[in-house]
Design a protein around this motif. Sequence first.
Motif, PDB file in Angstrom:
ATOM      1  N   SER A  64       0.832  -1.212   0.000  1.00 44.29           N
ATOM      2  CA  SER A  64       0.000   0.000   0.000  1.00 44.29           C
ATOM      3  C   SER A  64       0.860   1.253   0.000  1.00 44.29           C
ATOM      4  CB  SER A  64      -0.906   0.025   1.226  1.00 44.29           C
ATOM      5  OG  SER A  64      -1.766  -1.078   1.207  1.00 44.29           O
ATOM      6  N   ASP A 181      -5.622  -1.599  -4.889  1.00 44.62           N
ATOM      7  CA  ASP A 181      -5.011  -2.087  -3.661  1.00 44.62           C
ATOM      8  C   ASP A 181      -6.008  -2.977  -2.927  1.00 44.62           C
ATOM      9  OD1 ASP A 181      -3.405  -2.540  -1.548  1.00 44.62           O
ATOM     10  OD2 ASP A 181      -3.284  -0.468  -0.846  1.00 44.62           O
ATOM     11  N   GLU A 182      -5.820  -4.261  -3.029  1.00 45.31           N
ATOM     12  CA  GLU A 182      -6.692  -5.269  -2.421  1.00 45.31           C
ATOM     13  C   GLU A 182      -8.159  -5.065  -2.794  1.00 45.31           C
ATOM     14  OE1 GLU A 182      -5.551  -7.252   0.651  1.00 45.31           O
ATOM     15  OE2 GLU A 182      -3.693  -6.223   1.122  1.00 45.31           O
TER      16      GLU A 182
ATOM     17  N   GLY B 266      -4.832   0.698   5.607  1.00 46.88           N
ATOM     18  CA  GLY B 266      -5.055   0.355   4.198  1.00 46.88           C
ATOM     19  C   GLY B 266      -3.786   0.362   3.421  1.00 46.88           C
TER      20      GLY B 266
HETATM   21 MG   LIG Z   1      -2.105  -2.817   2.288  1.00 50.07          MG
END
Ligand SMILES: [Mg+2]
Lengths: 333, 266
Positions: A64, A181-182, B266
């Motif tokens: 990330s 991202d994911e 995140g």
């Molecule tokens: Mg991440």
Amino acid sequence: MSIIKVKNLSKEFHIRKREDGLVGAFKGMFSNEKIIKKAVNNISFEISKGEIIGYLGPNGAGKSTTIKMLSGILVPSSGLVEIKGLIPYENRIENARNLGVVFGQRTQLWWDIPISESFSLLRHMYKIPTTKYKKNIEMFSEILGISEFYNVAVRQLSLGQRMRADLCASLLHNPEILFLDEPTIGLDVVVKEKIRNFIKEINKSRKTTVILTTHDMEDIEKLASRVIVIDQGSMMYDGKLDRLKNIYGTEEVIEVEIESNIKNFDKLYKMGVKEINHKKNKILIKYNKEYINSATIIGWFMKQGKVNDFLVHGINIDEVIRKMYEKPMKNFM
Amino acid sequence: MICYLQFAKNVFQSKLAYRMNVFLSILHRIATLFVEVSIWSAIISQTGEISTEMGMISLKEMVSYAILSTGISIIISSNTILEFEDKIRTGQIAMDLIKPMKFKLYLFFENLGNNLFRIIFELIPVVIVGILCFGIDTPSREYAFFFLIALINGMIIYFILTCILGQLSFWLLTVWHLDKLLNDMLKIFSGRFIPLWFFPKIFIIISAFLPFRLIYFSPMSIYLEKVSKIEIGNILIQQIGWILILFILDTILWKKGINKLVVQGG
Ligand SMILES: [Mg+2]
Ligand SMILES: Nc1ncnc2c1ncn2[C@@H]1O[C@H](COP(=O)(O)OP(=O)(O)O)[C@@H](O)[C@H]1O
């Protein structure tokens, strides 16, 4: 011609206890007490137009953080990022026009207003021509089924719906580059599959360059031909997925559920199986794909008695990385 | 620009969904206004007017002052500081930064939508009630014009002040107490409740070095025609000066803050 260039990129987080109050802020601005955490450590790669890159690594690897630097949200500690010749954090706004970004754990849509209104805001923001906008909405409805919840506010959506809406939002302006991202984290199989198909379709029809972060190997296998693996901020591998799998991912586990009680596994060991473990009425068999395949193993079990169920556990990215440490590959770049 | 106006429109629309809040807010404002006016009536009623640093002030003028200052507080009230804190603490600011928009301008227009909503659904009802119950002085056209300019400048000063304080979240864990601090400073130095006319000289001198009076007191003294044309010019120049200073400070803080931004999670 590479569209994304990353050279010796590093990001350190200086973790310092933030203090409360004005005096605390003042002290914080000048004090030097801090712990340094290298989230990304001297990474380099180049990506060409139209590629889908699987960016892999276990939790906390720095995926990330890399994506945030590529998007211009975080300023690198050192090294260079260039996207279409622009340095993201210096030209954040201009860079943003070329990008679509989805962070699986957050939404870029406005919380209180319906999806349709959010999209309309984006239309103005990116100055998307009406025909293009309409065409995109139509296409997104078709593949991702967003019309079901088009007039619902984001806060009322399920995770899967929200993710689909976010994905659409990131692609409304036909960006040349997409960072995901994911995007499949926490989603059920059906939605995952929809999203994978969508990414594939967009990449094919628009030549969109995609960087996809995940630790779901299935995402990668369905989408990416090239993978970059990082761990603890450092680059472990950059190359074809097949090669990675051939070198490290040869071990699989098969889980078999049988009715009869088998005592003697000598024959299986002789066939090349590495390890056998019992878990209640299930048997876990670890084997190397180079020597034996799942069909042979199942075949053997079926000869012993009735097989109720079986499940093959494919390669797990954490496993692959663990093996990279055991048997480092030379000249892998 | 259309895009930024859309933000204003959206905020306006989503606020429409919470109309009950508006109703309560109006009641609260009107109650406060009644209290203020009663207090001033009690103080001034015996003599009919009161002597100050700026000459005689009549009850009617004081009532106008109370209505105006309530009006200004309705227009400028915002939660920019807490919004900043929230966006930075949760890392949601990242989602604003991946979009091709100027973050401050975005906040400004969101604020504008909010203001517009409050002007229509709070300011106008409260002012109408105030005028019907107590009456209000009206300035000449010329003074009204300068009042509007000074008012807008004051709003901009207030907005930049809240941005500056909100941005301290880049360094601080919480800034809600700064929000309180700003409100307290405004209560004391801006003339929100008590006009600076009634304050001791030393106090007026201190407040002259601060931007707060330019938000409430200065525009209102133009409205009440308590200042000369030259003094109006003086006020406008000071406002613009403060806008420039604060704007530069704000820009520097933003640059430094963004550089040290760490997006959590995140
Ligand atoms: Mg991440
Ligand atoms: N804002 C932050 N402050 C301090 N450390 C951070 C911050 N963000 C990430 N990290 C650390 O950097 C490392 C990489 O994080 P991240 O890029 O989020 O990993 P990934 O996305 O691969 O799971 C982790 O060890 C994480 O704890």
